[in-house]
Design an enzyme around this catalytic site. Structure first.
Site, PDB file in Angstrom:
ATOM      1  N   LYS A  29       2.968  65.350   2.144  1.00  0.00           N
ATOM      2  CA  LYS A  29       3.104  63.887   2.148  1.00  0.00           C
ATOM      3  C   LYS A  29       2.677  63.254   0.827  1.00  0.00           C
ATOM      4  O   LYS A  29       3.271  62.262   0.405  1.00  0.00           O
ATOM      5  CB  LYS A  29       2.301  63.272   3.296  1.00  0.00           C
ATOM      6  CG  LYS A  29       0.792  63.426   3.184  1.00  0.00           C
ATOM      7  CD  LYS A  29       0.096  62.812   4.383  1.00  0.00           C
ATOM      8  CE  LYS A  29      -1.398  63.032   4.337  1.00  0.00           C
ATOM      9  NZ  LYS A  29      -2.065  62.338   3.240  1.00  0.00           N
ATOM     10  N   THR A  30       1.661  63.853   0.158  1.00  0.00           N
ATOM     11  CA  THR A  30       1.219  63.274  -1.114  1.00  0.00           C
ATOM     12  C   THR A  30       2.325  63.361  -2.158  1.00  0.00           C
ATOM     13  O   THR A  30       2.508  62.442  -2.970  1.00  0.00           O
ATOM     14  CB  THR A  30      -0.054  63.977  -1.617  1.00  0.00           C
ATOM     15  OG1 THR A  30      -1.045  63.941  -0.584  1.00  0.00           O
ATOM     16  CG2 THR A  30      -0.616  63.290  -2.850  1.00  0.00           C
ATOM     17  N   ASP A 214      -0.970  55.329   2.976  1.00  0.00           N
ATOM     18  CA  ASP A 214      -1.200  56.705   3.413  1.00  0.00           C
ATOM     19  C   ASP A 214      -2.085  56.699   4.662  1.00  0.00           C
ATOM     20  O   ASP A 214      -2.878  55.769   4.870  1.00  0.00           O
ATOM     21  CB  ASP A 214      -1.891  57.476   2.278  1.00  0.00           C
ATOM     22  CG  ASP A 214      -1.952  58.975   2.538  1.00  0.00           C
ATOM     23  OD1 ASP A 214      -1.187  59.459   3.389  1.00  0.00           O
ATOM     24  OD2 ASP A 214      -2.758  59.655   1.876  1.00  0.00           O
ATOM     25  N   GLU A 215      -1.970  57.731   5.496  1.00  0.00           N
ATOM     26  CA  GLU A 215      -2.797  57.894   6.703  1.00  0.00           C
ATOM     27  C   GLU A 215      -2.764  56.630   7.569  1.00  0.00           C
ATOM     28  O   GLU A 215      -3.798  56.136   8.029  1.00  0.00           O
ATOM     29  CB  GLU A 215      -4.255  58.232   6.317  1.00  0.00           C
ATOM     30  CG  GLU A 215      -4.408  59.455   5.426  1.00  0.00           C
ATOM     31  CD  GLU A 215      -4.204  60.778   6.174  1.00  0.00           C
ATOM     32  OE1 GLU A 215      -3.780  60.753   7.332  1.00  0.00           O
ATOM     33  OE2 GLU A 215      -4.472  61.838   5.562  1.00  0.00           O
ATOM     34  N   GLN A 245      -2.827  63.451  14.201  1.00  0.00           N
ATOM     35  CA  GLN A 245      -4.068  63.620  13.443  1.00  0.00           C
ATOM     36  C   GLN A 245      -4.923  62.358  13.459  1.00  0.00           C
ATOM     37  O   GLN A 245      -5.758  62.151  12.583  1.00  0.00           O
ATOM     38  CB  GLN A 245      -3.766  64.031  12.003  1.00  0.00           C
ATOM     39  CG  GLN A 245      -3.113  65.400  11.892  1.00  0.00           C
ATOM     40  CD  GLN A 245      -3.011  65.862  10.451  1.00  0.00           C
ATOM     41  OE1 GLN A 245      -3.989  66.247   9.818  1.00  0.00           O
ATOM     42  NE2 GLN A 245      -1.794  65.833   9.920  1.00  0.00           N
ATOM     43  N   ARG A 604      -5.948  73.510   9.753  1.00  0.00           N
ATOM     44  CA  ARG A 604      -6.623  73.701   8.463  1.00  0.00           C
ATOM     45  C   ARG A 604      -6.410  75.140   7.969  1.00  0.00           C
ATOM     46  O   ARG A 604      -6.604  75.433   6.792  1.00  0.00           O
ATOM     47  CB  ARG A 604      -8.144  73.477   8.570  1.00  0.00           C
ATOM     48  CG  ARG A 604      -8.633  72.096   8.988  1.00  0.00           C
ATOM     49  CD  ARG A 604      -7.981  70.984   8.245  1.00  0.00           C
ATOM     50  NE  ARG A 604      -6.839  70.478   8.995  1.00  0.00           N
ATOM     51  CZ  ARG A 604      -5.893  69.707   8.491  1.00  0.00           C
ATOM     52  NH1 ARG A 604      -5.918  69.366   7.219  1.00  0.00           N
ATOM     53  NH2 ARG A 604      -4.887  69.287   9.233  1.00  0.00           N
TER      54      ARG A 604
END
Length: 670
Positions: A29-30, A214-215, A245, A604
């Protein structure tokens, strides 16, 4: 753009309206956000100064800035905003401080400052100061939900909320008198400003013509409204988020803000990023199967071409001691036999208390580790106290630092005196320190209160003159002795050992001032206390930003703290009912967020995932039986290798014996 997959490319190039990028864990996503910023500037002609990208942490903001700077350089990047939500809010407040009735040098209260003020106010009102943490959290929730003190008072239910609402009202009056804002105000104040001043909102909408968030699933109500205000009706918006998330409901995050987008923007386009670049197919299969037990508005399924990978191990242990020991020996075994660096391992847990025994076992096996989320040196109360004295020493206009030290140690200068001083200073547009000098203050305060304030002012000015005339570090040592700060620490610390450690921290800080000053004078012989303190304040800020640590150590952290990170080998410990999921979530019926937390932990892992649990655990001095977490049953059973159950005890003993023998032979060879 050639490095993007088709869905990522679609998300970058879509500028025809509002866009939701539903980005699964490890889906890049970044890259989408940073390349979209470059695309807007280079292909769409949007100037950098009219683009803002916001996220939640300094670390995420820094990473985004670094990656954008590789794509957009020079004049193109001029004026581009890449920041946290709170930094954006701070910039708005700074630019609009006159309209808000704030002096330019307003102070920012951190959590400790807020609690100190509330403690004073509650003692003054004969309230229970032991409830400060609860009251502070309640006020924070009210601010995030956009409630004024009067509304909180009207809606308060029960004595606890009534107490918090009364404290909220007094707290806000004092903040304004002190020319201060707190962390939650950095979002709340701009939202109210825009609500009440359409012309100011219009000006900011003209400044920010494209917004990227973002997020987005972590936004609370006030952050959602700020985004909505800045975007207006243009729809020049890209938000990136993942409802699976969303793990911060306890601090006001509302995953339903993702759903609200459909109602706010009927023309919303949704692009799903489902290709994962992090984990093996088996790990993703476990994550997908687990999270499918939660209801979804937007369905997605992560997939990967990273290979099938190793089975997920589930290790039953007799108790928490053997669980920690097993984790330590597993890591040491892989490190020695397969040359896996310690930093490739992460141990994740639900609560910080689980790390205590784990640390003992890792130390026993000489496994180096880093405990994330510990207290940084500069955030310790005693260091913040001394640093506040130093800040006022070189900048008497720092009202926040002034308020921290004026009654530390106690000088019989109460909250009502400080409120009147703050109100007077605001009216006169001067700092509170400077206001102590003014004759007009005598109309506001009794002579005894003014005498105490001026004695403090005169003493601070004398210390400053000594810093200029003699050795500045000696002058600062005298300052610490003058206030008997060591006695204050010992009087306000529960144990002698803890007090000794805090006193040592203070002397360590003074030694740091000496070494910093000496280093500065190597380049500039005229460097003095101002340059030294400024350098230490910068160190403080850098310390809080939690710079990356590349040392070879096992990473220990909570599941919450692990979000956004990835590791080759992950251990999820304490996989038991009432731990994960937590007892509170079972009692309140909020299992869905705990399942998302488990999902975050699983995703993770890049190469291997090991879940551990104890059959018995000590609670309140007694051993109690533990049940395996329901989340173990919710992942595909055919993909699990289970160890430690009675049915395969012989196999487990043989495996354990082989591991210990191999470790012994390896250690003997060194």
């Amino acid at each position: 753009m050639s490095k993007l997959n088709p869905r990522q490319k679609e998300a970058v190039e879509y500028v025809g309206g509002p866009l939701l990028v539903l980005a699964g864990a490890g889906s890049g996503k970044t890259s989408v956000i940073t390349r979209k910023i470059a695309y807007l500037i280079q292909k769409c002609g949007v100037e950098g100064r009219h683009i803002a990208a916001v996220t939640f942490t300094n670390k995420a903001s820094r990473e985004m800035k670094e990656r954008v700077s590789q794509l957009v350089k020079g004049k193109e990047a001029r004026g581009l905003t890449v920041s946290t939500f709170h930094n954006l809010g701070l910039n708005i407040i700074r630019r609009e401080h006159r309209i808000l009735g704030l002096k330019p040098a307003f102070s920012l209260f951190d959590d400790q400052d807020s609690k100190a003020l509330l403690r004073d106010l509650m003692l003054q009102q004969d309230e229970d100061a032991d409830q400060v943490d609860t009251v502070r959290n309640q006020i924070s929730n009210w601010k995030n939900d956009m409630l004024e003190p009067s509304q909180a008072l009207a809606e308060a239910q029960g004595p606890d909320e009534l107490l918090a609402a009364r404290a909220y009202d007094a707290y806000e009056i004092h903040l304004r008198a002190y020319n201060a804002v707190d962390f939650d105000d950095l979002i709340l104040i701009p939202v109210r400003l825009f609500q009440n001043n359409p012309e100011v909102l219009q000006r900011w909408q003209g400044r920010i013509r494209y917004l990227l968030v973002d997020e987005y699933q972590d936004t609370n109500l006030s952050q959602y409204r700020l985004v909505r205000q800045l975007v207006g009706h243009r729809g020049a918006l890209t938000v990136v988020g993942d409802d699976d998330q969303s793990i911060y409901a306890w601090r006001g995050a509302r995953p339903e803000n993702l759903i609200q987008l459909n109602e706010d923007f009927p023309s919303l386009k949704v692009v799903k990023l489902e290709q994962n670049y992090r984990s093996t197919r088996l790990i993703l299969k476990a994550a997908n199967t687990l999270i499918a037990n939660n209801p979804h508005v937007f369905e997605k399924t992560l997939w990967s071409d990273m290979g099938y990978g190793e089975p997920i191990r589930v290790i039953y242990n007799r108790n928490e001691e053997t669980e920690c020991e097993r984790i330590a020996t597993e890591i040491l075994d892989r490190h020695l036999r397969k040359a896996v660096p310690f930093k490739d391992f992460a141990i994740l847990y639900r609560g910080n208390f689980q790390a205590r025994l784990l640390e003992v076992k890792l130390q026993a096996y000489q496994v180096p580790y880093k405990l994330s989320g510990g207290t940084s040196f500069f955030s310790r109360a005693e260091i913040k106290d001394v640093m506040a004295y130093l800040k006022v020493l070189i900048n008497p206009d720092d009202d926040n630092a002034f308020l921290r030290i004026i009654n530390t140690p106690k000088r019989e200068i109460g909250p009502s005196t400080l409120q009147k001083l703050g109100t007077y200073a605001s009216e006169r547009q001067v700092s509170m320190f400077a206001a102590c000098d003014e004759m007009g203050l005598e109309q506001m305060l009794p002579a005894q209160a003014i005498d105490r304030l001026r004695r403090f002012r005169d003493w601070m000015q004398r210390i400053y003159r000594q810093c200029q005339a003699v050795d500045p570090v000696d002058a600062i040592r005298e300052m610490v002795r003058d206030i008997d700060y060591e006695g204050w620490i010992r009087q306000n610390t529960a144990s002698e050992a803890a007090a000794d450690k805090r006193v040592q921290n203070v002397w360590f800080l003074l030694d740091s001032i000496r070494s910093t000053l000496d280093r500065l004078r190597e380049d500039d012989p005229d460097a003095g206390i101002e340059e030294t303190i400024t350098r230490l304040i910068l160190l403080d800020l850098l310390d809080r930003q939690e710079e990356e640590d590349d040392s070879d150590r096992v990473q220990l952290m909570t599941l919450h703290a692990s979000k956004g990170l990835e590791f080759p080998h992950v251990f999820m410990m304490g996989m038991e009912e009432e731990l994960l999921p937590h007892r509170n979530s079972i009692e309140t019926g909020t299992i869905e967020e705990e399942r998302r937390l488990a999902y975050v932990g699983i995703t993770r892992a890049r190469e291997t995932l090991t879940m551990t649990l104890a059959r018995q655990r000590k609670q309140y001095g007694e051993m109690v039986d533990c049940l395996p977490s329901r989340f173990i049953d919710e992942v595909p059973q055919e993909d699990l290798v289970i160890e430690g159950l009675e049915r395969n005890q012989d196999q487990n003993k043989a495996r354990g014996k082989a591991t210990l023998n191999s470790l012994k032979s390896l250690l003997d060879s060194f």
